[in-house]
Write an enzyme that holds these catalytic residues in place. Structure first.
Site, mmCIF file in Angstrom:
data_model
loop_
_atom_site.group_PDB
_atom_site.id
_atom_site.type_symbol
_atom_site.label_atom_id
_atom_site.label_comp_id
_atom_site.label_asym_id
_atom_site.label_seq_id
_atom_site.Cartn_x
_atom_site.Cartn_y
_atom_site.Cartn_z
ATOM 1 N N SER A 159 107.728 97.014 -68.522
ATOM 2 C CA SER A 159 108.913 97.866 -68.672
ATOM 3 C C SER A 159 109.419 98.354 -67.325
ATOM 4 O O SER A 159 110.602 98.667 -67.193
ATOM 5 C CB SER A 159 108.567 99.094 -69.516
ATOM 6 O OG SER A 159 108.093 98.714 -70.772
ATOM 7 N N ASN A 190 115.733 100.844 -69.314
ATOM 8 C CA ASN A 190 114.770 101.941 -69.187
ATOM 9 C C ASN A 190 115.117 102.908 -68.055
ATOM 10 O O ASN A 190 114.767 104.087 -68.112
ATOM 11 C CB ASN A 190 113.350 101.397 -69.011
ATOM 12 C CG ASN A 190 112.831 100.817 -70.318
ATOM 13 O OD1 ASN A 190 113.392 101.086 -71.382
ATOM 14 N ND2 ASN A 190 111.790 100.003 -70.258
HETATM 15 N N1 LIG Z 1 106.296 99.950 -76.654
HETATM 16 C C1 LIG Z 1 107.525 99.614 -76.283
HETATM 17 O O1 LIG Z 1 108.510 100.143 -76.818
HETATM 18 C C2 LIG Z 1 107.730 98.563 -75.208
HETATM 19 C C3 LIG Z 1 108.993 97.956 -75.097
HETATM 20 C C4 LIG Z 1 109.189 96.952 -74.139
HETATM 21 C C5 LIG Z 1 108.150 96.601 -73.292
HETATM 22 N N2 LIG Z 1 106.937 97.216 -73.413
HETATM 23 C C6 LIG Z 1 105.855 96.772 -72.507
HETATM 24 O O2 LIG Z 1 105.044 95.855 -73.228
HETATM 25 C C7 LIG Z 1 103.678 95.952 -72.746
HETATM 26 C C8 LIG Z 1 102.765 96.269 -73.915
HETATM 27 O O3 LIG Z 1 103.202 97.471 -74.536
HETATM 28 P P1 LIG Z 1 102.840 97.798 -76.074
HETATM 29 O O4 LIG Z 1 103.802 98.838 -76.510
HETATM 30 O O5 LIG Z 1 102.700 96.543 -76.854
HETATM 31 O O6 LIG Z 1 101.421 98.502 -75.884
HETATM 32 P P2 LIG Z 1 100.242 98.685 -76.943
HETATM 33 O O7 LIG Z 1 99.507 99.916 -76.516
HETATM 34 O O8 LIG Z 1 100.727 98.589 -78.334
HETATM 35 O O9 LIG Z 1 99.341 97.366 -76.656
HETATM 36 C C9 LIG Z 1 98.735 97.143 -75.404
HETATM 37 C C10 LIG Z 1 97.934 95.848 -75.438
HETATM 38 O O10 LIG Z 1 97.218 95.754 -74.194
HETATM 39 C C11 LIG Z 1 95.842 95.515 -74.479
HETATM 40 N N3 LIG Z 1 95.044 96.138 -73.426
HETATM 41 C C12 LIG Z 1 94.791 97.456 -73.248
HETATM 42 N N4 LIG Z 1 94.006 97.641 -72.173
HETATM 43 C C13 LIG Z 1 93.763 96.398 -71.674
HETATM 44 C C14 LIG Z 1 93.000 95.922 -70.592
HETATM 45 N N5 LIG Z 1 92.347 96.765 -69.792
HETATM 46 N N6 LIG Z 1 92.956 94.574 -70.381
HETATM 47 C C15 LIG Z 1 93.635 93.710 -71.182
HETATM 48 N N7 LIG Z 1 94.388 94.119 -72.240
HETATM 49 C C16 LIG Z 1 94.435 95.433 -72.470
HETATM 50 C C17 LIG Z 1 95.606 96.144 -75.841
HETATM 51 O O11 LIG Z 1 94.470 95.594 -76.442
HETATM 52 C C18 LIG Z 1 96.904 95.759 -76.556
HETATM 53 O O12 LIG Z 1 96.823 94.423 -76.992
HETATM 54 C C19 LIG Z 1 103.681 97.006 -71.638
HETATM 55 O O13 LIG Z 1 103.860 96.366 -70.410
HETATM 56 C C20 LIG Z 1 104.906 97.852 -72.011
HETATM 57 O O14 LIG Z 1 105.451 98.536 -70.902
HETATM 58 C C21 LIG Z 1 106.687 98.174 -74.362
#
Ligand SMILES: NC(=O)c1ccc[n+]([C@@H]2O[C@H](COP(=O)([O-])OP(=O)(O)OC[C@H]3O[C@@H](n4cnc5c(N)ncnc54)[C@H](O)[C@@H]3O)[C@@H](O)[C@H]2O)c1
Length: 288
Positions: free
Chosen positions: A123, A194
């Site tokens: 993000s 963002n």
């Molecule tokens: N949530 C949103 O609205 C959104 C929108 C666009 C982009 N993003 C981006 O997408 C990415 C994931 O966000 P999300 O909302 O799916 O998060 P989430 O918390 O739902 O999932 C995170 C994932 O990362 C894994 N993880 C956690 N710690 C880890 C580690 N140390 N090593 C390897 N894997 C690990 C978890 O098991 C899980 O699969 C981030 O970069 C976030 O900024 C999020």
């Protein structure tokens, strides 16, 4: 099936909110998808989630059962990164942490064909730092989906200084294959959406904390007064408060803009483990 991108096999790393949504988008577009999570259960849960969402669409008459079955059959899952070796494009969607992502892209670089593209769903983090952690900086870019990935029409394609035009052009065609409109954005914290959205969300927290109106009424105000589909607290809880905190911290570090300094109430909720919808409680509470 391959669309205009000519790709067939796509890997998705991460099984959180975004990973699961992106797997559904990519499989629905006709690509073979392999999702990798740290555990077999986590990876299998993504497939189960997608299957159950598609079944709901079938039940509502919005999707043919045969199409839903075909989409699910295109998804495989694993806990072994090595099983992604044959992918032509890998999308990483793990936690918003530069070190974790850097380690991951460097491992992917070792196992993928040199022609494969690695795209990050970050993000706010600097994509160039991931690019230079590989031996293929010309084939690393951002492909930023929004939440929920299945519903939001836009993706931002992040163009670090190291990326080749051919990579961006191919990722643009891939986004179009997935039914998304895309814009190219510079590799600056928060990109477009963002950079504008998160200072607003942070300001909403401050406004409610000052007692101008309670959280529910702030949400009603922005829905009814601005015709936003969601109020800021509903959106914060949908995004996830841990992810929100990391995004604001990166924005603040890069821009120095006080509007991005995370509000203390956000930090307290994250410390308490109230992360939003994904834990059943964030700024608002949700039934289980
Ligand atoms: N949530 C949103 O609205 C959104 C929108 C666009 C982009 N993003 C981006 O997408 C990415 C994931 O966000 P999300 O909302 O799916 O998060 P989430 O918390 O739902 O999932 C995170 C994932 O990362 C894994 N993880 C956690 N710690 C880890 C580690 N140390 N090593 C390897 N894997 C690990 C978890 O098991 C899980 O699969 C981030 O970069 C976030 O900024 C999020």
């Amino acid at each position: 099936m391959a669309g205009g991108s000519g790709l067939t096999r796509v890997g998705v790393v991460g099984s959180g909110i975004m990973g699961a949504g992106i797997v559904e988008v990519v499989a629905s577009a006709g690509f073979e998808v392999i999702v990798r999570a740290r555990t077999e259960e986590g990876a299998a849960a993504v497939v189960a989630q997608v299957a159950s969402r598609l079944q709901r669409s079938v039940d509502k008459g919005r999707l043919e059962a045969t199409e839903a079955d075909a989409t699910v059959s295109r998804i495989s899952h694993t806990s072994h990164l090595g099983e992604l070796a044959a992918c032509e494009l890998v999308l990483e969607t793990v936690i918003e942490d530069l070190e974790v992502k850097r380690r991951l892209v460097s491992e992917l670089d070792e196992l993928l064909d040199p022609s494969a593209i690695i795209a990050t769903n970050t993000s706010t983090l600097p994509v160039v730092e991931l690019a230079v952690a590989t031996t293929r900086p010309d084939r690393v870019c951002g492909l930023h989906f929004f939440n929920p990935a299945t519903a939001m029409p836009l993706v931002e394609i992040v163009t670090p200084v190291t990326v080749a035009e051919s990579t961006i052009a191919l990722v643009e065609r891939f986004a179009a294959d997935c039914g998304k409109e895309s814009i190219r954005v510079a590799d600056r914290a928060g990109f477009v959406v963002n950079a504008l959205l998160f200072p607003y969300l942070n300001a909403a927290i401050a406004l409610a904390e000052r007692g101008v109106a309670n959280r529910v009424d702030v949400d009603r105000a922005m829905r009814g007064g601005c015709n936003f589909p969601m109020g800021p607290f509903e959106l914060l809880d949908l995004i996830g408060l841990d992810t929100t905190l990391r995004i604001l911290e990166t924005l603040h570090r890069e821009t120095g803009d006080p509007a991005s300094l995370p509000h203390p109430e956000l930090r307290r909720l994250v410390a308490a483990g109230h992360l939003g919808r994904k834990t059943g409680r964030g700024f608002l509470e949700y039934g289980t």
